[in-house]
Design a protein around this motif. Sequence first.
Motif, short mmCIF file in Angstrom:
data_model
loop_
_atom_site.label_atom_id
_atom_site.label_comp_id
_atom_site.label_asym_id
_atom_site.label_seq_id
_atom_site.Cartn_x
_atom_site.Cartn_y
_atom_site.Cartn_z
N ASN A 273 0.87 -1.17 0.07
CA ASN A 273 0.06 0.09 -0.05
C ASN A 273 1.02 1.31 -0.04
OD1 ASN A 273 -2.62 1.47 0.00
ND2 ASN A 273 -2.78 1.70 2.03
N LEU A 274 1.87 1.13 -1.01
CA LEU A 274 2.89 2.32 -0.99
C LEU A 274 2.44 3.07 -2.27
CD1 LEU A 274 6.18 1.32 0.08
CD2 LEU A 274 5.21 3.09 1.00
N PRO A 275 2.08 4.52 -2.27
CA PRO A 275 1.54 4.89 -3.44
C PRO A 275 2.85 5.24 -4.45
CG PRO A 275 1.96 6.60 -1.85
CD PRO A 275 1.97 5.21 -1.30
N VAL A 276 2.47 5.01 -5.89
CA VAL A 276 3.62 5.17 -6.93
C VAL A 276 3.34 6.70 -7.09
CG1 VAL A 276 4.33 4.77 -9.18
CG2 VAL A 276 3.62 2.90 -7.69
N LYS A 277 4.33 7.47 -6.71
CA LYS A 277 4.04 8.82 -6.93
C LYS A 277 4.63 9.53 -8.21
CE LYS A 277 3.53 10.01 -1.97
NZ LYS A 277 3.77 11.22 -0.93
N LEU A 278 5.72 8.71 -8.83
CA LEU A 278 6.26 9.47 -9.90
C LEU A 278 6.54 8.00 -10.79
CD1 LEU A 278 8.84 11.76 -8.40
CD2 LEU A 278 6.54 12.60 -9.59
N VAL A 279 6.64 8.39 -12.16
CA VAL A 279 6.83 7.44 -13.18
C VAL A 279 7.51 7.78 -14.29
CG1 VAL A 279 4.74 7.56 -14.41
CG2 VAL A 279 5.95 5.59 -14.54
N GLY A 280 8.61 7.17 -14.49
CA GLY A 280 9.81 7.49 -15.56
C GLY A 280 9.28 6.83 -16.87
N VAL A 281 9.09 7.47 -17.95
CA VAL A 281 8.63 6.84 -19.41
C VAL A 281 9.80 7.06 -20.44
CG1 VAL A 281 6.39 6.74 -18.58
CG2 VAL A 281 7.26 8.79 -19.61
N GLY A 282 10.84 7.42 -20.02
CA GLY A 282 11.99 7.75 -20.94
C GLY A 282 13.13 8.35 -20.34
N GLU A 283 14.15 8.71 -21.16
CA GLU A 283 15.52 9.07 -20.78
C GLU A 283 15.62 10.78 -20.73
OE1 GLU A 283 17.72 7.03 -19.60
OE2 GLU A 283 16.62 5.58 -19.87
#
Length: 304
Positions: A273-283
């Motif tokens: 139950n840890l929120p995914v706060k950010l996501v990387g979708v490239g360089e």
Amino acid sequence: MGFLEKLKERLHKTRAGFTSRLGDLIQRFPQLDEEFFEELESLLIAADVGVETSLLLVETVRRRVKEEHLREPAAVREILRQEVRAILETDQVPLRMDANPTVIMVVGVNGTGKTSTVGKLAWRLRREGKRVLLAAADTFRAAADEQLALWAEKAKVDVVRHQQGGDPAAVAFDAVTAARNRGLDAVLVDTAGRLHTKGNLMAELVKVGRVVGKALPGAPHEILLVVDATTGQNALVQARAFHQALGLTGLVLTKLDGTAKGGIVIAIKKTLNLPVKLVGVGEGLEDLHDFDPGAFVEALFAQP
């Protein structure tokens, strides 16, 4: 290209491995029987949703099929979409930026994209008008501070550095103190890559957090673990260990475009139950985004 379109593009491997297999499963079965549910369970596990979470999802699908008197396998797709979204949206909170300055510790094992995440986040915050300072608290890895300095130059922010081999907690303390004195908005603390199995190394991270709290009561305000989506279930093991030691406030998921098993997002969220706060979708500098559960689910279940 908007975020949703970019996410759809980056998730093509996961979608090909998960959504396409789900479509094949639905086409092969004329009705919902025990064999269908067994194969659905195997499909979810293969997508790195995890055994426990996969079992829960399949049981939920079974229950809803019975309660809603459904007979067509095609109905399962929408049920899964709804249930996965419900998991990801539960207790989802954005990145905290209400303290002055806000102190964000970024942790994780080497190779996950931790330092590049710090650089991208600094660039993003500066574009939002915030004044940011970086702390090169990875004093163990050769040239780690130089790597962070390069990202600081790209993001056009300052960085606090000490000599290699110095005390990482002292670097963090100096950075937070400088930010307070200069009236800055945020301090991003880049820490040394830690193997979650090494207790003495994890203790060093705990010390950094404790010293930061002495420099600014209430800090760090965020402790973010950067996890590499391509590591699958090992990412869950890492998250559990770091959370137990540090009390994580959220996750940053990187390299989603490099895996056919993006279901690890679901496994981590459901298990810890840890929120995914950010996501990387490239360089690129601009390729770090707030995690949007709705957009993720839409991208994951998008039809070819």
